[in-house]
Each structure stands twice: as structure tokens, then as C-alpha cells.
Write an enzyme that holds these catalytic residues in place. Structure first.
Site, PDB file in Angstrom:
ATOM      1  N   CYS A   1     -14.566  -7.711  -3.245  1.00  0.00           N
ATOM      2  CA  CYS A   1     -13.108  -7.659  -3.088  1.00  0.00           C
ATOM      3  C   CYS A   1     -12.797  -7.632  -1.593  1.00  0.00           C
ATOM      4  O   CYS A   1     -13.176  -6.694  -0.885  1.00  0.00           O
ATOM      5  CB  CYS A   1     -12.533  -6.423  -3.773  1.00  0.00           C
TER       6      CYS A   1
ATOM      7  N   HIS B   1      -1.452  -5.087  -3.958  1.00  0.00           N
ATOM      8  CA  HIS B   1      -0.934  -4.983  -2.581  1.00  0.00           C
ATOM      9  C   HIS B   1       0.555  -5.276  -2.574  1.00  0.00           C
ATOM     10  O   HIS B   1       1.085  -5.957  -3.457  1.00  0.00           O
ATOM     11  CB  HIS B   1      -1.665  -5.959  -1.646  1.00  0.00           C
TER      12      HIS B   1
HETATM   13  P1  AMP Z   1      -0.783 -12.568  -2.883  1.00  0.00           P
HETATM   14  O1  AMP Z   1      -0.593 -14.062  -2.932  1.00  0.00           O
HETATM   15  O2  AMP Z   1       0.416 -11.783  -3.245  1.00  0.00           O
HETATM   16  O3  AMP Z   1      -2.031 -12.163  -3.644  1.00  0.00           O
HETATM   17  O4  AMP Z   1      -1.024 -12.244  -1.350  1.00  0.00           O
HETATM   18  C1  AMP Z   1      -2.262 -12.252  -0.715  1.00  0.00           C
HETATM   19  C2  AMP Z   1      -1.949 -12.230   0.749  1.00  0.00           C
HETATM   20  O5  AMP Z   1      -3.078 -11.787   1.449  1.00  0.00           O
HETATM   21  C3  AMP Z   1      -1.558 -13.598   1.331  1.00  0.00           C
HETATM   22  O6  AMP Z   1      -0.279 -13.501   1.947  1.00  0.00           O
HETATM   23  C4  AMP Z   1      -2.664 -13.884   2.326  1.00  0.00           C
HETATM   24  O7  AMP Z   1      -2.223 -14.571   3.466  1.00  0.00           O
HETATM   25  C5  AMP Z   1      -3.169 -12.492   2.654  1.00  0.00           C
HETATM   26  N1  AMP Z   1      -4.555 -12.426   3.061  1.00  0.00           N
HETATM   27  C6  AMP Z   1      -5.629 -12.903   2.405  1.00  0.00           C
HETATM   28  N2  AMP Z   1      -6.774 -12.620   3.064  1.00  0.00           N
HETATM   29  C7  AMP Z   1      -6.399 -11.940   4.175  1.00  0.00           C
HETATM   30  C8  AMP Z   1      -7.109 -11.359   5.276  1.00  0.00           C
HETATM   31  N3  AMP Z   1      -8.436 -11.434   5.359  1.00  0.00           N
HETATM   32  N4  AMP Z   1      -6.401 -10.743   6.247  1.00  0.00           N
HETATM   33  C9  AMP Z   1      -5.046 -10.661   6.170  1.00  0.00           C
HETATM   34  N5  AMP Z   1      -4.321 -11.170   5.151  1.00  0.00           N
HETATM   35  C10 AMP Z   1      -4.986 -11.802   4.174  1.00  0.00           C
HETATM   36 ZN    ZN Z   2     -10.480  -4.050  -3.884  1.00  0.00          ZN
END
Ligand code: AMP
Ligand code: ZN
Length: 115
Positions: A5, A101
């Protein structure tokens, strides 16, 4: 901590991030692909897949996230006139990372209804 994860790994420091807040229950960091001038991701340190799988015992940490969001927003002048706190749940909800999140977005005017 759940194996494989990416958000557990971010909270653990195994994957680097731009941290904006941390306490014993919660971690917050800048989104890698910002959708607004300020775009912060707030997560519980406990691995929970999504809003669909929360338990009664998660009530405290999920409530705490709202307090943390409000505190973080106060630190950014861009969010003085308002902000948005969003949870995308499941595939139709637009969730791509399955560690629950909340997106804290600010610095522009948001449309309603969302896309
Ligand atoms: P969701 O589409 O609601 O699941 O949002 C996931 C979010 O996590 C997206 O806005 C991505 O840009 C962000 N995200 C994914 N991996 C990372 C990372 N390693 N660091 C910062 N943000 C991330
Ligand atoms: Zn997790």
C-alpha cells in the site's frame, strides 16, 4: 501497515512525500498531481481500504481528520475564503488508491456539482 500500500509506505517514510502534518493517528502530505493551488492528502496511519469498509472503531480517527483538515487549512492563506474536503469512495467514486484518504483542496473556486 498493509504490504504493497503506497499510502502506508508514505506514512511510514518508506516512500518520500512532502509532509504537511503528522501526529500519532494521522499523516498529511502534498498531492503529487495537484488539482488546485493547494492540494493535500490526509490519511489515517491505520490502513483502511475505503469509506465502504470503515468500522465503528474508526470513528475517532475519521472525526480527527476533520479537525486536522481545519487546522491545516488555517495555515494556508489560499484557503482563507474556503476550501473543499473530499473523499472518493470506490471505483465509481473515483478512488484510485485503496487506503482511505481525504483531499483538502484550496486556492481556487470549485464548481458544483463535481464532475
Ligand atoms: P483518489 O483518486 O481519490 O484515490 O486519489 C489518490 C490521490 O493520490 C491522487 O490525487 C494522486 O495524485 C495522489 N497520489 C498518488 N500517489 C501519490 C504519492 N506518491 N504522493 C502524493 N500523492 C499521491
Ligand atoms: Zn495503507
Amino acid at each position: 501497515m498493509s504490504d504493497n500500500c503506497s499510502f502506508c509506505k508514505i506514512a511510514d517514510g518508506e516512500i518520500s512525500s512532502h509532509k504537511v502534518y503528522e501526529d500519532e493517528k494521522v499523516f498529511a502530505f502534498k498531492d503529487i498531481n495537484p488539482q488546485a493551488p493547494v492540494h493535500i492528502i490526509i490519511i489515517p496511519k491505520k490502513h483502511i481500504n475505503s469509506l465502504e469498509t470503515i468500522l465503528e472503531e474508526d470513528e475517532a480517527v475519521l472525526g480527527h481528520i476533520q479537525i486536522v483538515a481545519s487546522k491545516i487549512a488555517k495555515r494556508f492563506p489560499e484557503m482563507k475564503k474556503g476550501f473543499r474536503l473530499i473523499n472518493n469512495c470506490g471505483l465509481d467514486g473515483g478512488q484510485t488508491v485503496f487506503h482511505i484518504h481525504y483531499h483538502l483542496l484550496g486556492g481556487r473556486v470549485f464548481a458544483w456539482p463535481p464532475g
